[in-house]
Design a protein around this motif. Structure first.
Motif, mmCIF file in Angstrom:
data_model
loop_
_atom_site.group_PDB
_atom_site.id
_atom_site.type_symbol
_atom_site.label_atom_id
_atom_site.label_comp_id
_atom_site.label_asym_id
_atom_site.label_seq_id
_atom_site.Cartn_x
_atom_site.Cartn_y
_atom_site.Cartn_z
ATOM 1 N N ALA A 178 -2.055 5.145 -7.950
ATOM 2 C CA ALA A 178 -3.262 5.658 -7.289
ATOM 3 C C ALA A 178 -4.553 5.003 -7.797
ATOM 4 O O ALA A 178 -5.607 5.187 -7.177
ATOM 5 C CB ALA A 178 -3.344 7.176 -7.450
ATOM 6 N N HIS A 182 -4.990 2.012 -1.268
ATOM 7 C CA HIS A 182 -4.014 2.865 -0.585
ATOM 8 C C HIS A 182 -2.977 1.980 0.122
ATOM 9 O O HIS A 182 -2.988 1.843 1.336
ATOM 10 C CB HIS A 182 -4.710 3.808 0.392
ATOM 11 N N VAL A 186 1.358 3.526 -2.860
ATOM 12 C CA VAL A 186 0.709 4.841 -2.885
ATOM 13 C C VAL A 186 1.291 5.711 -1.768
ATOM 14 O O VAL A 186 1.615 6.885 -1.970
ATOM 15 C CB VAL A 186 -0.818 4.703 -2.729
#
Ligand code: OVM
Length: 402
Positions: A178, A182, A186
């Motif tokens: 994280a 993204h 993730v």
């Protein structure tokens, strides 16, 4: 690499995504490009700056006034975006808020506190290695050693209940993913975030912890007024987040290093006190934590570049740790070098507060191996586990000669 950003005269632009899966799988050519481009590059794919040279990374890490952590040490900028979980009081804070939590954890995890654990951990490592060797001389060193040993000693030292400990590695894996963009890594973790966070957060309560572990000592610090009772569970959470995947990958790194450099294992065999240097050299060489971001607190000048206030800068710890301007023959894992000064644990006020714990785990495991195992060889192809922050192994098949 020859193009220049129009609004950042003389700042080299790099268009690669540092978190692309092919770069995570093999980052070294990319790291060379970054180091050779100049003191700072603009990473066009992310819209952030990057530093990969030892001198620059070291200087930025030791200048928390110019390069803050409080806006987050991932790509997400907490000035504009809400963090995915309540921010860490250590990793994602700066003075003055950082000071009290840091002071408490420094003491709880300090060399003095660890003397109490030392003998027990050495025995635990001896037992683990005996059990592994009694089963077979070929093992997957990732589950059998690199994961098994920290999971055997660290959750007990924190004072965790037994139930749910299998959540620790997936939670850490997701947290370290994280920090990146993204991407698919993730995305793959999203399905379990609520469940894993729910379990981890619940373990931070005083009533969930034994009364003799690191967790209880953090709560005791709140009784003394060194921290507030609201801060205590979040500091326990830091242990559970940063204390498992990091050491697992540090141990995997040093085991991989020995399989790849059999002559270096013979040096440890001849003198097991070299185990401690070996771990730090492996942390330099592999840099289990590859990257962290900082955020400019004002317009900061680096060479010809002005990094504007509020911009993110990606610190390539792994690239700095192999910078030929700092290290002789940096791509060699070599126990004759002095690896101190590496930035694998970071540097400055945020430097890894758990590094003594990590070194003790490694010393215990490597010493147990050194007295029983004469040769370490690959027994198959090692396979990487990709993570946005961690340099990790999925599988490390080893033949342990006895
Ligand atoms: C924390 C934390 C999380 C991840 C890494 C880390 C390497 C700290 O929650 O404080 O340090």
């Amino acid at each position: 690499m020859s193009t220049l950003a129009a609004d950042h005269v003389a700042t080299p632009i790099n268009r690669s995504d540092p978190f692309a899966l092919d770069i995570l799988a093999d980052p070294h050519a990319f790291h060379r490009q970054l180091r050779d481009a100049g003191p700072v590059v603009y990473l066009d794919s992310l819209g952030v700056y990057g530093m990969a040279g030892y001198e620059q990374v070291h200087a930025a890490l030791t200048d928390w006034q110019s390069f803050q952590s409080a806006a987050g040490v991932g790509l997400s900028n907490f000035r504009f975006e809400k963090p995915w979980r309540p921010r860490s009081l250590l990793l994602e804070a700066d003075p003055p808020h950082h000071d009290a939590p840091r002071r408490v954890l420094t003491k709880v995890l300090g060399p003095r506190a660890l003397t109490r654990l030392r003998e027990k951990w050495i025995e635990d490592a001896d037992r683990l290695v005996d059990d592994v060797l009694a089963t077979s001389n070929t093992v997957d060193a990732v589950p059998a050693l690199a994961q098994a040993f920290p999971l055997r000693v660290f959750p007990d030292a924190v004072g965790l209940q037994q139930e749910g400990r299998e959540n620790l590695l997936p939670y850490g894996n997701h947290t370290f993913n994280a920090f990146g963009p993204h991407n698919s890594l993730v995305e793959a973790g999203q399905a379990r975030v609520a469940e894993l966070s729910g379990w981890v957060n619940a373990q931070c309560a005083r009533t969930m912890l034994t009364d003799d572990g690191f967790g209880a000592q953090i709560w005791a610090a709140s009784d003394r007024g060194d921290i507030t009772p609201e801060q205590a569970p979040l500091i326990v959470r830091s242990l559970l987040t940063a204390g498992v995947d990091t050491t697992v990958n540090g141990l995997a790194a040093v085991l991989y290093a020995f399989a790849a450099h059999p002559d270096q294992w013979q040096r440890v065999r001849a003198d097991p006190t070299r185990a401690r240097t070996a771990f730090d050299e492996a942390v330099r060489w592999e840099s289990p934590v590859q990257t962290f971001f900082r955020t400019a607190t004002s317009d900061v000048r680096i060479g010809e570049t002005i990094i504007p206030d509020g911009e993110k800068i990606l610190m390539f710890l792994g690239a700095a740790n192999r910078d030929p301007r700092r290290w002789t023959d940096p791509y060699a894992f070599d126990l004759h070098r002095d690896p101190s000064g590496h930035v694998g644990f970071g540097m400055g006020i945020h430097q890894c507060v758990g590094q003594h714990v990590a070194r003790l785990e490694s010393e215990a495991l490597l010493t147990a191996l050194a007295t029983r195992v004469s040769t370490i060889e690959f027994a198959g192809e090692p396979r990487r586990h990709l993570n946005n922050t961690l340099r990790s192994w999925e599988s490390l098949p080893l033949r342990l000669g006895t």
